[in-house]
Design a protein around this motif. Structure first.
Motif, PDB file in Angstrom:
ATOM      1  N   SER A  56      64.197  30.273  17.729  1.00 60.13           N
ATOM      2  CA  SER A  56      64.264  31.184  18.874  1.00 60.13           C
ATOM      3  C   SER A  56      63.120  32.183  18.839  1.00 60.13           C
ATOM      4  O   SER A  56      62.476  32.467  19.868  1.00 60.13           O
ATOM      5  CB  SER A  56      65.601  31.918  18.885  1.00 60.13           C
ATOM      6  OG  SER A  56      66.675  31.026  19.048  1.00 60.13           O
ATOM      7  N   ILE A  60      59.988  32.563  21.540  1.00 62.00           N
ATOM      8  CA  ILE A  60      59.687  33.813  22.234  1.00 62.00           C
ATOM      9  C   ILE A  60      58.265  34.281  21.922  1.00 62.00           C
ATOM     10  O   ILE A  60      57.579  34.869  22.772  1.00 62.00           O
ATOM     11  CB  ILE A  60      60.712  34.895  21.858  1.00 62.00           C
ATOM     12  CG1 ILE A  60      62.086  34.524  22.434  1.00 62.00           C
ATOM     13  CG2 ILE A  60      60.298  36.271  22.353  1.00 62.00           C
ATOM     14  CD1 ILE A  60      63.213  35.406  21.964  1.00 62.00           C
ATOM     15  N   LEU A  89      55.775  38.909  21.065  1.00 58.53           N
ATOM     16  CA  LEU A  89      57.237  38.891  21.151  1.00 58.53           C
ATOM     17  C   LEU A  89      57.730  39.679  22.356  1.00 58.53           C
ATOM     18  O   LEU A  89      58.662  39.263  23.046  1.00 58.53           O
ATOM     19  CB  LEU A  89      57.840  39.453  19.856  1.00 58.53           C
ATOM     20  CG  LEU A  89      57.755  38.548  18.625  1.00 58.53           C
ATOM     21  CD1 LEU A  89      58.159  39.315  17.367  1.00 58.53           C
ATOM     22  CD2 LEU A  89      58.651  37.325  18.793  1.00 58.53           C
ATOM     23  N   ALA A  90      57.094  40.821  22.615  1.00 63.15           N
ATOM     24  CA  ALA A  90      57.487  41.639  23.766  1.00 63.15           C
ATOM     25  C   ALA A  90      57.225  40.899  25.071  1.00 63.15           C
ATOM     26  O   ALA A  90      58.050  40.907  25.993  1.00 63.15           O
ATOM     27  CB  ALA A  90      56.729  42.966  23.737  1.00 63.15           C
ATOM     28  N   TRP A  93      59.706  38.091  25.419  1.00 63.57           N
ATOM     29  CA  TRP A  93      61.043  38.578  25.767  1.00 63.57           C
ATOM     30  C   TRP A  93      61.174  38.802  27.268  1.00 63.57           C
ATOM     31  O   TRP A  93      62.261  38.679  27.836  1.00 63.57           O
ATOM     32  CB  TRP A  93      61.344  39.858  24.993  1.00 63.57           C
ATOM     33  CG  TRP A  93      62.799  40.227  25.027  1.00 63.57           C
ATOM     34  CD1 TRP A  93      63.412  41.061  25.890  1.00 63.57           C
ATOM     35  CD2 TRP A  93      63.814  39.739  24.138  1.00 63.57           C
ATOM     36  NE1 TRP A  93      64.761  41.134  25.625  1.00 63.57           N
ATOM     37  CE2 TRP A  93      65.040  40.337  24.548  1.00 63.57           C
ATOM     38  CE3 TRP A  93      63.816  38.877  23.052  1.00 63.57           C
ATOM     39  CZ2 TRP A  93      66.239  40.086  23.897  1.00 63.57           C
ATOM     40  CZ3 TRP A  93      65.013  38.620  22.410  1.00 63.57           C
ATOM     41  CH2 TRP A  93      66.207  39.223  22.828  1.00 63.57           C
ATOM     42  N   SER A  94      60.066  39.133  27.898  1.00 64.06           N
ATOM     43  CA  SER A  94      60.078  39.380  29.349  1.00 64.06           C
ATOM     44  C   SER A  94      60.001  38.087  30.144  1.00 64.06           C
ATOM     45  O   SER A  94      60.211  38.089  31.359  1.00 64.06           O
ATOM     46  CB  SER A  94      58.903  40.287  29.737  1.00 64.06           C
ATOM     47  OG  SER A  94      58.954  41.503  29.034  1.00 64.06           O
ATOM     48  N   ASN A  98      62.416  31.974  28.516  1.00 65.65           N
ATOM     49  CA  ASN A  98      62.988  32.071  27.168  1.00 65.65           C
ATOM     50  C   ASN A  98      64.419  32.598  27.183  1.00 65.65           C
ATOM     51  O   ASN A  98      64.896  33.137  26.184  1.00 65.65           O
ATOM     52  CB  ASN A  98      62.112  32.990  26.299  1.00 65.65           C
ATOM     53  CG  ASN A  98      60.711  32.461  26.118  1.00 65.65           C
ATOM     54  OD1 ASN A  98      60.505  31.256  26.060  1.00 65.65           O
ATOM     55  ND2 ASN A  98      59.730  33.358  26.037  1.00 65.65           N
ATOM     56  N   ARG A  99      65.104  32.440  28.298  1.00 72.27           N
ATOM     57  CA  ARG A  99      66.430  33.025  28.464  1.00 72.27           C
ATOM     58  C   ARG A  99      67.412  32.538  27.385  1.00 72.27           C
ATOM     59  O   ARG A  99      68.151  33.324  26.787  1.00 72.27           O
ATOM     60  CB  ARG A  99      66.979  32.679  29.848  1.00 72.27           C
ATOM     61  CG  ARG A  99      68.304  33.382  30.174  1.00 72.27           C
ATOM     62  CD  ARG A  99      68.804  33.009  31.555  1.00 72.27           C
ATOM     63  NE  ARG A  99      67.921  33.504  32.588  1.00 72.27           N
ATOM     64  CZ  ARG A  99      67.160  32.721  33.364  1.00 72.27           C
ATOM     65  NH1 ARG A  99      67.168  31.403  33.195  1.00 72.27           N
ATOM     66  NH2 ARG A  99      66.384  33.241  34.281  1.00 72.27           N
ATOM     67  N   LYS A 102      66.693  34.099  24.004  1.00 68.22           N
ATOM     68  CA  LYS A 102      67.048  35.532  24.001  1.00 68.22           C
ATOM     69  C   LYS A 102      68.557  35.721  23.871  1.00 68.22           C
ATOM     70  O   LYS A 102      69.020  36.577  23.108  1.00 68.22           O
ATOM     71  CB  LYS A 102      66.535  36.205  25.284  1.00 68.22           C
ATOM     72  CG  LYS A 102      65.030  36.361  25.332  1.00 68.22           C
ATOM     73  CD  LYS A 102      64.577  37.222  26.494  1.00 68.22           C
ATOM     74  CE  LYS A 102      64.842  36.551  27.814  1.00 68.22           C
ATOM     75  NZ  LYS A 102      64.336  37.343  28.960  1.00 68.22           N
TER      76      LYS A 102
END
Length: 421
Positions: A56, A60, A89-90, A93-94, A98-99, A102
């Motif tokens: 994961s 991400i 990574l930030a 995450w947006s 990658n739902r 997350k």
């Protein structure tokens, strides 16, 4: 007061015969089966959860190619590489793509926080390795049903099992020691305790499963359904647990359980695990089941009080306190009285072996737990937070209101309903 109707054994009507549950084996396709088979290992298997977490994070962070590129860059220092990784990574995450990754990480973090909280606040001691041949397990209501099946499995594992129940003997005859006991009578329980001490030693685990259910309506007159019959439900289901704790609890505590004594070694040399068999009825108050609903709600409260007293007063870290709340189980206690659940995917009717397997899992895990089965009960346990009309509408739409009412309307003075053993 005697009730002449109670001696009349009336046959079940055709409608009830068609709808009562006769489940003998677990449902093959339920939400629980899917979760336990596919999703639970991703969180509870150390190997699989570690792999899933790494994958994961890699997803991400932009994938393996991006990580290799970042690793091989010669123009960046180690600190700059870490900063770049944080930025990746930030950004990842947006990214809505990658739902799934997350959601997995969020759930993994929440479950980790929950596990740490339970470990530090509730148990305060690491789980112990359970060697069953060292344990004396006392089961109330173990002559048959769930307790009887637990007895069978624990004997196979090598435990010494004591069954306390009202009949002259158990239906299975597998226990190490059987003591005919009335859990509503403290003298009967103290006599049983003396026999256990003399023949097997001190109890290390308590499974509190003695219970009865009598289906009637709260506004029934004394002639329709004598109050004494309803009162006996709470006497067994709630006061019986309190009396059993009073009789056997001291085996697990240091020097009688007084917190100010200088020695903290448990009387039985190990500590203990107290597991109460509650019910989903504590959270879902269906018609024609009021006495049972209330008695099981009381046991949930009793479990919470016991857990806090073990911490605040007795100050012991080696006594676990757990409760399991099954929703609907096909057993002798429900035979011929419980309508089958319409939705067997979300709310499957459970079998005795399923419940017994979960109980043994709790005892072997050596953690204080609150467990609901089936898994939908975890959601349904929060129904007190919903408006009353929403809860009522759900019961009606699911056909839940008829679960015991169909039987009680016609057969509340049936001998099977009143004279339970």
């Amino acid at each position: 007061m005697s009730n002449p109707a109670s001696s009349v054994v009336a046959p079940l009507n055709d409608a009830l015969k068609r709808t009562i549950n006769h489940r003998t084996k677990p449902n093959a396709f339920t939400i629980d089966v899917i979760i336990n088979g596919l999703f639970r290992p991703l969180f509870h298997s150390k190997t699989l959860s570690t792999i899933a977490t790494i994958l994961s994070l890699v997803r991400i962070a932009g994938g393996l190619d991006n990580l290799r590129f970042l690793r091989d860059r010669k123009d960046l220092s180690g600190r700059e590489k870490l900063s770049s990784l944080g930025a990746d990574l930030a950004a990842g995450w947006s990214n809505s793509a990658n739902r799934l990754a997350k959601w997995y990480l969020v759930l993994r973090i929440l479950k980790t926080i929950n596990a740490i909280g339970n470990r530090l606040v509730m148990d305060r001691e690491s789980p112990r390795n359970i060697r069953w041949h060292e344990h004396v397990v006392v089961i109330t209501g173990g002559a048959r049903g769930i307790g009887g099946h637990v007895c069978k499995v624990l004997r196979q594992k090598g435990a010494k099992v004591v069954v306390l129940d009202l009949p002259e003997k158990s239906e299975h005859g597998l226990e190490t020691l059987y003591v005919q006991t009335d859990v509503t009578d403290i003298k009967s329980l103290l006599n049983a305790k003396k026999q256990v001490e003399d023949k097997l030693g001190y109890a290390t685990m308590l499974l509190l499963g003695a219970g009865i259910a009598r289906h009637s309506f709260l506004l029934d007159t004394e002639e329709q359904f004598p109050h004494e019959h309803a009162k006996q439900v709470s006497e067994v289901n709630f006061h019986g647990i309190m009396a059993t704790l009073k009789a056997f609890g001291e085996h697990m505590l240091p020097d009688g359980g007084v917190k100010d004594r200088p020695y903290k070694q448990a009387k039985n040399g190990w500590g203990g695990h107290i597991l109460i068999i509650g019910s989903g009825a504590a959270y879902i108050e269906l018609p024609a089941n009021a006495a049972y609903n209330a008695s099981k709600a009381a046991t949930v409260s009793l479990h919470s009080s016991l857990s806090s007293e073990l911490h605040a007063y007795h100050k012991v870290n080696n006594v676990r306190s757990s409760i399991i709340c099954p929703l609907k189980i096909e057993s002798k206690m429900t035979e011929g009285r419980m309508l089958d659940t319409h939705d067997q995917v979300l709310l499957p009717t459970l079998t005795i072996p399923e419940a017994a397997e979960k109980i043994i899992e709790i005892l072997e895990g050596d953690k204080s737990r609150i467990v609901y089965i089936p898994r939908a009960m975890y959601v349904m346990s929060y129904n007190k937070m919903l408006p009353a009309w929403v809860v009522r509408a759900l019961h009606i739409s699911l056909g839940a209101s008829d679960t015991f009412m169909t039987y009680a309307k016609e057969f509340r003075n049936h001998e099977q309903n009143i004279h339970q053993k």
